[in-house]
Design a protein around this motif. Structure first.
Motif, mmCIF file in Angstrom:
data_model
loop_
_atom_site.group_PDB
_atom_site.id
_atom_site.type_symbol
_atom_site.label_atom_id
_atom_site.label_comp_id
_atom_site.label_asym_id
_atom_site.label_seq_id
_atom_site.Cartn_x
_atom_site.Cartn_y
_atom_site.Cartn_z
ATOM 1 N N TYR A 37 -72.873 13.558 -15.760
ATOM 2 C CA TYR A 37 -73.248 14.209 -14.497
ATOM 3 C C TYR A 37 -73.192 13.214 -13.337
ATOM 4 O O TYR A 37 -72.598 13.477 -12.295
ATOM 5 C CB TYR A 37 -74.649 14.798 -14.645
ATOM 6 N N GLY A 39 -72.216 15.192 -10.162
ATOM 7 C CA GLY A 39 -72.732 16.495 -10.549
ATOM 8 C C GLY A 39 -73.496 17.226 -9.469
ATOM 9 O O GLY A 39 -73.518 18.455 -9.446
ATOM 10 N N TRP A 44 -71.060 19.549 -7.882
ATOM 11 C CA TRP A 44 -70.335 20.545 -8.669
ATOM 12 C C TRP A 44 -70.561 21.924 -8.058
ATOM 13 O O TRP A 44 -71.587 22.174 -7.421
ATOM 14 C CB TRP A 44 -70.828 20.583 -10.103
ATOM 15 N N ASN A 96 -74.216 23.700 -11.216
ATOM 16 C CA ASN A 96 -74.888 22.669 -11.999
ATOM 17 C C ASN A 96 -76.270 23.144 -12.431
ATOM 18 O O ASN A 96 -77.203 22.351 -12.554
ATOM 19 C CB ASN A 96 -74.962 21.345 -11.232
ATOM 20 N N TRP A 108 -79.066 21.278 -14.772
ATOM 21 C CA TRP A 108 -78.746 19.884 -15.082
ATOM 22 C C TRP A 108 -79.846 18.957 -14.547
ATOM 23 O O TRP A 108 -80.320 19.105 -13.428
ATOM 24 C CB TRP A 108 -77.390 19.489 -14.497
ATOM 25 N N GLY A 162 -72.426 25.018 -18.365
ATOM 26 C CA GLY A 162 -71.245 24.419 -18.991
ATOM 27 C C GLY A 162 -71.456 23.948 -20.415
ATOM 28 O O GLY A 162 -70.498 23.705 -21.129
ATOM 29 N N LEU A 181 -66.556 22.609 -18.262
ATOM 30 C CA LEU A 181 -66.788 22.418 -16.830
ATOM 31 C C LEU A 181 -65.515 22.686 -16.033
ATOM 32 O O LEU A 181 -65.301 22.128 -14.965
ATOM 33 C CB LEU A 181 -67.306 20.995 -16.576
ATOM 34 N N ASN A 190 -64.796 23.306 -11.639
ATOM 35 C CA ASN A 190 -66.192 23.207 -11.197
ATOM 36 C C ASN A 190 -66.410 22.076 -10.194
ATOM 37 O O ASN A 190 -67.534 21.633 -10.011
ATOM 38 C CB ASN A 190 -67.104 23.034 -12.417
ATOM 39 N N VAL A 215 -65.679 18.991 -10.507
ATOM 40 C CA VAL A 215 -66.077 17.769 -11.208
ATOM 41 C C VAL A 215 -65.195 16.652 -10.660
ATOM 42 O O VAL A 215 -63.975 16.721 -10.741
ATOM 43 C CB VAL A 215 -65.918 17.936 -12.737
ATOM 44 N N ASN A 266 -60.100 20.176 -12.033
ATOM 45 C CA ASN A 266 -61.138 19.453 -11.310
ATOM 46 C C ASN A 266 -60.489 18.309 -10.547
ATOM 47 O O ASN A 266 -59.296 18.363 -10.262
ATOM 48 C CB ASN A 266 -62.214 18.960 -12.290
#
Length: 161
Positions: free
Chosen positions: A31, A36, A39, A42, A45, A56, A71, A74, A76, A98
């Motif tokens: 993360y 993260g 994202w 999330n 998280w 995820g 993920l 997302n 990322v 991502n």
């Protein structure tokens, strides 16, 4: 620096993933390394919620070890940490679409239960790790639309699934 406290000898490990970190710790490292907080989703998280309920994380086994991490698409963004290789029970890893940068870590070869690895459409660079050839259960490998070097390691040719 202050040394870390020594665990009591009567303590039993709560997870068998690695003696260094729990799956929750490893997910936290992922993360942080991939921004993260930015994202698209999330949910849960780094909260007190069980890590198997984090967005995820689609499956965990009876020992709360992550088996499916998805993920995809997302936002990322960042680099894959080597600790990813400590999620030893992963069978499905979906990180496509991502903005991942840097290389695919060689520790990916420690994910010997992995059946599906998708890192499609990122900004990954460098060589495809030869360690992917150790993933004998792999049936799906998608690495296209990245900036990986042109050479496919011969070790991948030994994969039979």
């Amino acid at each position: 620096p202050t040394p870390l406290p020594t665990p009591l000898t009567t303590q039993q490990p709560t997870h068998s993933t690695t003696s260094l970190s729990t799956p929750r710790d490893i997910l936290g490292i992922i993360y942080t390394a991939t921004n993260g907080d930015r994202w698209n989703q999330n949910d849960n998280w780094l909260t007190s919620a069980n890590h198997c309920t984090w967005y995820g994380v689609f499956n965990c086994n009876a020992d709360d070890e992550v088996t499916n991490l998805n993920l995809r698409n997302n936002n990322v963004d960042g680099t894959l940490p080597k600790e990813l290789g400590y999620l030893r029970k992963l069978t499905y890893l979906e990180l496509g679409y991502n903005s991942l940068r840097g290389s695919i870590v060689s520790e990916i070869g420690q994910l010997t239960d992995l059946e599906n690895l998708d890192c499609t459409n990122n900004e990954l660079t460098g060589a495809i790790p030869t360690e992917i050839g150790l993933l004998t259960r792999l049936t799906v490998l998608h690495l296209y639309d990245n900036k990986l070097s042109n050479t496919i390691p011969g070790e991948l040719g030994q994969l039979t699934n």
